[in-house]
Design a protein around this motif. Structure first.
Motif, PDB file in Angstrom:
ATOM      1  N   ILE A  60      22.321   7.032   1.325  1.00 32.32           N
ATOM      2  CA  ILE A  60      23.760   7.475   1.570  1.00 32.32           C
ATOM      3  C   ILE A  60      24.086   8.416   0.819  1.00 32.32           C
ATOM      4  O   ILE A  60      23.898   8.587  -0.340  1.00 32.32           O
ATOM      5  N   TYR A  61      24.834   9.585   1.438  1.00 33.57           N
ATOM      6  CA  TYR A  61      25.197  10.781   0.799  1.00 33.57           C
ATOM      7  C   TYR A  61      26.787  10.736   0.374  1.00 33.57           C
ATOM      8  O   TYR A  61      27.397  10.049   1.097  1.00 33.57           O
ATOM      9  N   GLU A  62      27.133  11.735  -0.321  1.00 34.27           N
ATOM     10  CA  GLU A  62      28.509  11.676  -0.776  1.00 34.27           C
ATOM     11  C   GLU A  62      29.354  11.978   0.215  1.00 34.27           C
ATOM     12  O   GLU A  62      30.597  11.485   0.088  1.00 34.27           O
ATOM     13  N   ASP A  63      29.006  12.686   1.410  1.00 35.50           N
ATOM     14  CA  ASP A  63      30.301  12.962   2.515  1.00 35.50           C
ATOM     15  C   ASP A  63      30.000  11.921   3.483  1.00 35.50           C
ATOM     16  O   ASP A  63      30.288  12.145   4.640  1.00 35.50           O
ATOM     17  N   ARG A  64      29.518  10.759   3.018  1.00 36.96           N
ATOM     18  CA  ARG A  64      29.371   9.443   3.905  1.00 36.96           C
ATOM     19  C   ARG A  64      28.787   9.550   5.170  1.00 36.96           C
ATOM     20  O   ARG A  64      28.788   8.947   6.162  1.00 36.96           O
ATOM     21  N   THR A  65      27.766  10.440   4.971  1.00 35.28           N
ATOM     22  CA  THR A  65      26.557  10.256   6.054  1.00 35.28           C
ATOM     23  C   THR A  65      25.429   9.506   5.599  1.00 35.28           C
ATOM     24  O   THR A  65      25.075   9.294   4.335  1.00 35.28           O
ATOM     25  N   PHE A  66      24.489   9.374   6.268  1.00 37.51           N
ATOM     26  CA  PHE A  66      23.289   8.667   5.949  1.00 37.51           C
ATOM     27  C   PHE A  66      22.116   9.115   6.690  1.00 37.51           C
ATOM     28  O   PHE A  66      22.159   9.450   7.703  1.00 37.51           O
ATOM     29  N   SER A  67      20.749   8.810   6.163  1.00 43.85           N
ATOM     30  CA  SER A  67      19.533   8.790   6.735  1.00 43.85           C
ATOM     31  C   SER A  67      18.854   7.569   6.529  1.00 43.85           C
ATOM     32  O   SER A  67      19.256   7.068   5.351  1.00 43.85           O
ATOM     33  N   PHE A  68      17.843   7.219   7.006  1.00 50.94           N
ATOM     34  CA  PHE A  68      16.877   6.163   6.920  1.00 50.94           C
ATOM     35  C   PHE A  68      15.432   6.224   7.123  1.00 50.94           C
ATOM     36  O   PHE A  68      15.364   7.011   7.947  1.00 50.94           O
ATOM     37  N   VAL A  69      14.507   5.655   6.426  1.00 49.45           N
ATOM     38  CA  VAL A  69      13.082   5.609   6.526  1.00 49.45           C
ATOM     39  C   VAL A  69      12.616   4.154   6.677  1.00 49.45           C
ATOM     40  O   VAL A  69      13.112   3.548   5.977  1.00 49.45           O
ATOM     41  N   LEU A  70      11.976   4.081   7.830  1.00 49.44           N
ATOM     42  CA  LEU A  70      11.486   2.564   8.132  1.00 49.44           C
ATOM     43  C   LEU A  70       9.936   2.574   7.463  1.00 49.44           C
ATOM     44  O   LEU A  70       9.262   3.554   7.549  1.00 49.44           O
ATOM     45  N   LYS A  71       9.992   1.503   6.995  1.00 54.20           N
ATOM     46  CA  LYS A  71       8.398   1.252   6.266  1.00 54.20           C
ATOM     47  C   LYS A  71       7.814   0.113   6.935  1.00 54.20           C
ATOM     48  O   LYS A  71       8.299  -0.448   8.174  1.00 54.20           O
ATOM     49  N   THR A  72       6.582  -0.347   6.889  1.00 54.60           N
ATOM     50  CA  THR A  72       5.925  -1.479   7.662  1.00 54.60           C
ATOM     51  C   THR A  72       6.456  -2.631   7.079  1.00 54.60           C
ATOM     52  O   THR A  72       6.714  -2.630   6.262  1.00 54.60           O
ATOM     53  N   SER A  73       5.985  -3.473   8.140  1.00 53.28           N
ATOM     54  CA  SER A  73       6.458  -4.998   7.865  1.00 53.28           C
ATOM     55  C   SER A  73       5.957  -5.455   6.599  1.00 53.28           C
ATOM     56  O   SER A  73       4.857  -4.981   6.161  1.00 53.28           O
ATOM     57  N   PRO A  74       6.579  -6.363   5.879  1.00 55.26           N
ATOM     58  CA  PRO A  74       5.906  -7.085   4.572  1.00 55.26           C
ATOM     59  C   PRO A  74       4.803  -7.601   4.848  1.00 55.26           C
ATOM     60  O   PRO A  74       4.508  -8.373   5.918  1.00 55.26           O
ATOM     61  N   ALA A  75       3.713  -7.457   3.933  1.00 55.02           N
ATOM     62  CA  ALA A  75       2.552  -8.317   4.302  1.00 55.02           C
ATOM     63  C   ALA A  75       2.604  -9.884   4.348  1.00 55.02           C
ATOM     64  O   ALA A  75       1.954 -10.250   5.380  1.00 55.02           O
ATOM     65  N   SER A  76       3.613 -10.454   4.136  1.00 59.19           N
ATOM     66  CA  SER A  76       3.707 -11.818   4.122  1.00 59.19           C
ATOM     67  C   SER A  76       4.372 -12.084   5.716  1.00 59.19           C
ATOM     68  O   SER A  76       3.689 -12.964   5.992  1.00 59.19           O
ATOM     69  N   ALA A  77       5.173 -11.222   5.916  1.00 59.04           N
ATOM     70  CA  ALA A  77       5.358 -11.386   7.403  1.00 59.04           C
ATOM     71  C   ALA A  77       4.242 -11.457   8.481  1.00 59.04           C
ATOM     72  O   ALA A  77       4.231 -11.899   9.417  1.00 59.04           O
ATOM     73  N   LEU A  78       3.412 -10.318   8.010  1.00 60.09           N
ATOM     74  CA  LEU A  78       2.350  -9.874   9.051  1.00 60.09           C
ATOM     75  C   LEU A  78       1.267 -11.113   9.018  1.00 60.09           C
ATOM     76  O   LEU A  78       0.656 -11.770  10.002  1.00 60.09           O
ATOM     77  N   LEU A  79       1.148 -11.721   7.882  1.00 56.98           N
ATOM     78  CA  LEU A  79       0.171 -12.879   7.390  1.00 56.98           C
ATOM     79  C   LEU A  79       0.629 -14.076   8.080  1.00 56.98           C
ATOM     80  O   LEU A  79      -0.148 -14.900   8.804  1.00 56.98           O
ATOM     81  N   LYS A  80       2.194 -14.572   8.067  1.00 61.32           N
ATOM     82  CA  LYS A  80       2.607 -15.471   8.766  1.00 61.32           C
ATOM     83  C   LYS A  80       2.489 -15.277  10.392  1.00 61.32           C
ATOM     84  O   LYS A  80       2.114 -16.282  11.034  1.00 61.32           O
ATOM     85  N   LYS A  81       2.487 -14.008  10.921  1.00 61.70           N
ATOM     86  CA  LYS A  81       2.265 -13.877  12.307  1.00 61.70           C
ATOM     87  C   LYS A  81       0.951 -14.119  12.788  1.00 61.70           C
ATOM     88  O   LYS A  81       0.672 -14.749  13.776  1.00 61.70           O
ATOM     89  N   ALA A  82      -0.018 -13.547  12.107  1.00 62.52           N
ATOM     90  CA  ALA A  82      -1.369 -13.774  12.281  1.00 62.52           C
ATOM     91  C   ALA A  82      -1.880 -15.289  12.169  1.00 62.52           C
ATOM     92  O   ALA A  82      -2.563 -15.577  12.819  1.00 62.52           O
ATOM     93  N   ALA A  83      -1.327 -15.943  11.245  1.00 63.48           N
ATOM     94  CA  ALA A  83      -1.672 -17.375  10.943  1.00 63.48           C
ATOM     95  C   ALA A  83      -0.828 -18.138  11.918  1.00 63.48           C
ATOM     96  O   ALA A  83      -1.170 -19.716  12.024  1.00 63.48           O
ATOM     97  N   GLY A  84      -0.082 -17.910  12.359  1.00 65.02           N
ATOM     98  CA  GLY A  84       1.067 -18.791  13.482  1.00 65.02           C
ATOM     99  C   GLY A  84       1.822 -19.615  12.615  1.00 65.02           C
ATOM    100  O   GLY A  84       1.805 -20.801  13.198  1.00 65.02           O
ATOM    101  N   ILE A  85       2.136 -19.249  11.614  1.00 68.70           N
ATOM    102  CA  ILE A  85       3.030 -20.236  10.696  1.00 68.70           C
ATOM    103  C   ILE A  85       4.447 -19.692  10.407  1.00 68.70           C
ATOM    104  O   ILE A  85       4.528 -18.602  10.875  1.00 68.70           O
TER     105      ILE A  85
END
Length: 141
Positions: A60-85
């Motif tokens: 967030i910048y001083e002039d009230r604009t913003f930018s964002f960067v997307l990261k990869t999903s957390p490892a725990s979320a990917l593991l839960k999806k792979a294990a089906g839990i």
């Protein structure tokens, strides 16, 4: 001249489902940026990742604009999806809640490699396997 940065926030949101309600509203509201505009941009950027949790680093910048960067999903979320839990074990030493294969670990490590603190795939696999062990997920051959 570069914009002056006011603050940097990190949020983990479900892909394509950001809305002005908490946690988005409570995190971005005090910063004075257009919450609806952020939600629209985030949802457009994550439309193809439906069902995944996507961390976003919002600058967030001083002039009230913003930018964002997307990261990869957390490892725990990917593991839960792979294990089906639904969630990891409360006591990972005593209880095993799911199973993943070494191929699953490799696929998750390849996906997470840009966000991990290593460039070596074998080391990344060890990191992901360690996360699985801490969650009570068994790694099979």
């Amino acid at each position: 001249m570069a914009k002056k940065i006011k603050t940097i926030l990190k949020l983990q949101l479900e892909a394509g489902k950001a809305n002005p309600a908490p946690p988005v509203g409570t995190a971005l509201g005090p910063q004075g940026i257009n919450i609806q505009d952020f939600c629209k941009q985030f949802n457009d950027a994550t439309r193809d990742m439906q069902g995944d949790v996507v961390p976003a680093q919002i600058t967030i910048y001083e002039d009230r604009t913003f930018s964002f960067v997307l990261k990869t999903s957390p490892a725990s979320a990917l593991l839960k999806k792979a294990a089906g839990i639904e969630k990891g074990a409360a006591d990972s030493l005593k209880n095993k809640v799911g199973k993943v294969t070494k191929a699953d670990i490799r696929a998750i490590a390849e996906k997470k490699l840009p966000d991990l603190n290593t460039d070596d795939l074998a080391a990344a696999e060890k990191i992901i396997a360690g996360t699985a062990k801490n969650m009570g997920i068994e790694v099979r051959d």
